[in-house]
Write a protein that holds these residues in place. Structure first.
Motif, PDB file in Angstrom:
ATOM      1  N   HIS A  60      12.981  -3.999   1.252  1.00 26.67           N
ATOM      2  CA  HIS A  60      13.064  -3.243  -0.003  1.00 26.67           C
ATOM      3  C   HIS A  60      13.915  -1.985   0.139  1.00 26.67           C
ATOM      4  O   HIS A  60      13.428  -0.869   0.021  1.00 26.67           O
ATOM      5  CB  HIS A  60      11.665  -2.851  -0.463  1.00 26.67           C
ATOM      6  N   GLU A 115      -0.798  -3.133  -1.655  1.00 26.82           N
ATOM      7  CA  GLU A 115      -0.634  -4.587  -1.605  1.00 26.82           C
ATOM      8  C   GLU A 115      -1.894  -5.122  -0.937  1.00 26.82           C
ATOM      9  O   GLU A 115      -2.131  -4.885   0.245  1.00 26.82           O
ATOM     10  CB  GLU A 115       0.612  -4.931  -0.773  1.00 26.82           C
ATOM     11  N   HIS A 157      10.829  -6.459   6.774  1.00 28.95           N
ATOM     12  CA  HIS A 157      11.306  -5.075   6.628  1.00 28.95           C
ATOM     13  C   HIS A 157      12.009  -4.558   7.874  1.00 28.95           C
ATOM     14  O   HIS A 157      12.838  -3.666   7.792  1.00 28.95           O
ATOM     15  CB  HIS A 157      10.159  -4.147   6.243  1.00 28.95           C
ATOM     16  N   ASP A 196       7.075  -3.628  -6.771  1.00 25.48           N
ATOM     17  CA  ASP A 196       7.546  -4.354  -5.594  1.00 25.48           C
ATOM     18  C   ASP A 196       7.678  -5.835  -6.004  1.00 25.48           C
ATOM     19  O   ASP A 196       6.876  -6.322  -6.801  1.00 25.48           O
ATOM     20  CB  ASP A 196       6.464  -4.182  -4.523  1.00 25.48           C
ATOM     21  N   HIS A 212       6.762  -8.261  -4.421  1.00 21.72           N
ATOM     22  CA  HIS A 212       5.538  -8.948  -3.992  1.00 21.72           C
ATOM     23  C   HIS A 212       4.368  -8.543  -4.888  1.00 21.72           C
ATOM     24  O   HIS A 212       3.324  -8.091  -4.425  1.00 21.72           O
ATOM     25  CB  HIS A 212       5.247  -8.621  -2.525  1.00 21.72           C
ATOM     26  N   HIS A 265       3.527  -0.606  -7.243  1.00 22.03           N
ATOM     27  CA  HIS A 265       3.603  -1.763  -6.338  1.00 22.03           C
ATOM     28  C   HIS A 265       3.335  -3.064  -7.102  1.00 22.03           C
ATOM     29  O   HIS A 265       4.224  -3.856  -7.297  1.00 22.03           O
ATOM     30  CB  HIS A 265       2.651  -1.681  -5.148  1.00 22.03           C
TER      31      HIS A 265
HETATM   32 ZN   LIG Z   1       7.010  -6.086  -0.821  1.00 24.64          ZN
END
Ligand SMILES: [Zn+2]
Length: 488
Positions: A163, A11, A438, A139, A141, A105
């Motif tokens: 997640h 990310e 998270h 993901d 995101h 991701h």
């Molecule tokens: Zn994420």
């Protein structure tokens, strides 16, 4: 049936001066083919589902390399190309495959590449041909680009933020890929572009209700999968933005209607989706005014999970200056301070400097008389059963305030981020955690209350403060009006 699997996850926060090197991947998660251990990680959520089927003799699995780095700045070009070409070489060397499953991701940026995942998929498709079924787990995101949607047959995003559902979603990707290979289903995508950037934690309303509603749609009326792409607002690429993906079994008009309706639901809740944020002193005031504890304060702007350095010292300075007792802050990424703590040893008392190193957004370092509580080599925390490496870790106490110093950058995820290092989190009045969301799954189990604070770290919630240059405009909230629309 023969399937190939590999993972490549980053990310990338394009606004940060933290380059992501090949070494950064190796330090976080790197397994060559066949060496992946029997443990789960949200960057490799489909691996277990594939291995289980291979053990049962349903498929032949060819494992490629798995790479994942801690969120940070864009990947160095040579690093990205090395990993990409390694995985492509493994696929090319394999006998012909019926399917390819990748964990990607989805918010990677590399120098010279705004859409590395699209680049990988293009090259994979060129190798395997049009009939091979490609499935990817992403993901939420992620940047759900048109190119990826055109190249992958199956795309499933995690639904939960935190997640916690990576294994379930990985299972779905594999299931849909196998059913497509067997021609039991014909997956067709509908994608609605909401033209917005925002944060959507799913543990609180109104987002919780929307996630529950989309899950109830799946498996009915030919709906295979519904994903909400939250977007990653700190990745300045053209197609950054929230998007809805509906995959139906050859029922595109129905998928289109659903994607559009869900997209408008997301737009309607965008301003209430994220919890209110206190100032730093406001959060401390609130916590001190409560009976009992612990009050968990999320320092969201210094979240390593969004690429921040995780060495901002504002909370530490304020807690120490105010003489607060029974507060603990974690994690502070400071490998040099960890080394000094190891050199001094457990139980030592000494003048000590820590935090505040990487950038202006890190603040000034803390200088204090400290006691070294614990020094743990090669340490970890856990997240939803997965091991999250922290490198060498030292915990320290400066009057009433404790801190956990780590060597391998990570965000706060499990309460064992404190308990593994001699700090019982249940007995502390205030726990400041460097994370956006998270941390919630684990810390909400012990917290009297969880609140969020906007400090002065590298990740402002006000996206207008970020110097975007590439994102397609208009988009909310950078622009007052934007035009949401079906794009696929
Ligand atoms: Zn994420």
């Amino acid at each position: 049936m023969r399937l190939f699997y590999a993972a490549l996850a980053l990310e990338a926060n394009t606004f940060l001066p933290l380059p992501t090197s090949y070494q950064a991947f190796v330090e976080k998660l790197y397994y060559p083919p066949g060496q992946y251990p029997a443990q789960q990680s949200h960057q490799t959520g489909a691996m277990d589902a594939l291995r289980a089927r291979a053990r049962r003799g349903e498929i032949e699995l060819i494992e490629g390399s798995c790479y994942a780095a801690q969120p940070g700045g864009a990947a160095a070009r040579a690093a990205y190309e090395r990993m990409r070409d390694e995985i492509l070489g493994q696929l090319e060397a394999a006998p012909p495959v019926d399917g390819v499953v990748l964990n990607l991701h989805g918010a990677m940026v590399a120098h010279g590449y705004d859409d590395p995942e699209g680049d990988i998929l293009e090259r994979v498709r060129a190798l395997v041909g049009p009939d091979c079924v490609i499935g990817i787990e992403l993901d939420p995101h992620c940047h759900l680009t048109r190119k990826r949607c055109a190249l992958a047959d199956i795309i499933v995003l995690f639904k939960e933020y935190p997640h916690t559902d990576f294994a379930e979603r990985g299972e779905e990707v594999v299931d849909f890929v196998l059913r497509t290979i067997r021609r039991e289903i014909k997956p067709v995508k509908s994608v609605f572009d909401c033209r917005l950037i925002a944060s959507f934690p799913t543990s609180i309303q109104p987002m919780r209700g929307l996630v529950d509603r989309i899950m109830a749609l799946e498996g009915k009326e030919r709906v295979l999968s519904v994903s909400i792409g939250h977007c990653f607002p700190y990745g300045d690429v053209p197609e950054c933005g929230a998007r809805i993906l509906v995959i139906t079994d050859d029922a595109k008009p129905h998928g289109d209607r659903l994607a559009e309706a869900i997209g408008h639901e997301l737009i309607a809740l965008r301003e209430q989706a994220a919890p209110p944020e206190y100032t730093v002193d406001g959060a401390i005031d609130f916590a001190l005014a409560q009976q009992g504890g612990p009050i968990v304060i999320a320092d969201t702007t210094d979240n390593a999970g969004g690429g921040a350095p995780s060495d901002n010292t504002t909370f530490l300075h304020r807690l120490i200056a105010r003489g607060v007792q029974g507060a603990a802050v974690a994690p502070i990424w400071d490998p040099l301070a960890v080394r000094l703590a190891f050199d001094a040893g457990e139980g030592a008392r000494l003048p000590f400097r820590f935090g505040g190193k990487v950038s202006l957004a890190s603040g000034a370092p803390v200088d204090a008389e400290v006691e070294i509580i614990r020094c743990v080599p090669n340490a970890h925390q856990t997240f939803a059963g997965a091991i999250v490496p922290l490198g060498d870790v030292a915990s320290i106490r400066a009057s009433g305030v404790e801190a956990v110093l780590i060597s391998t950058r990570a965000q706060a995820m499990g309460t064992d981020l404190f308990s593994n290092f001699g700090i019982d989190p249940k007995t502390r009045k205030i726990l400041v955690v460097k994370s956006n969301q998270h941390f919630y799954a684990s810390f909400s189990q012990i917290a009297a209350q969880v609140i969020y604070a906007e400090g002065d770290g590298a990740l402002p919630r006000n996206y207008k403060k970020l110097p975007f240059t590439k994102i397609e405009r208009p988009i909310w909230p950078l622009d007052a009006t934007a035009e949401p629309k079906l794009i696929i």
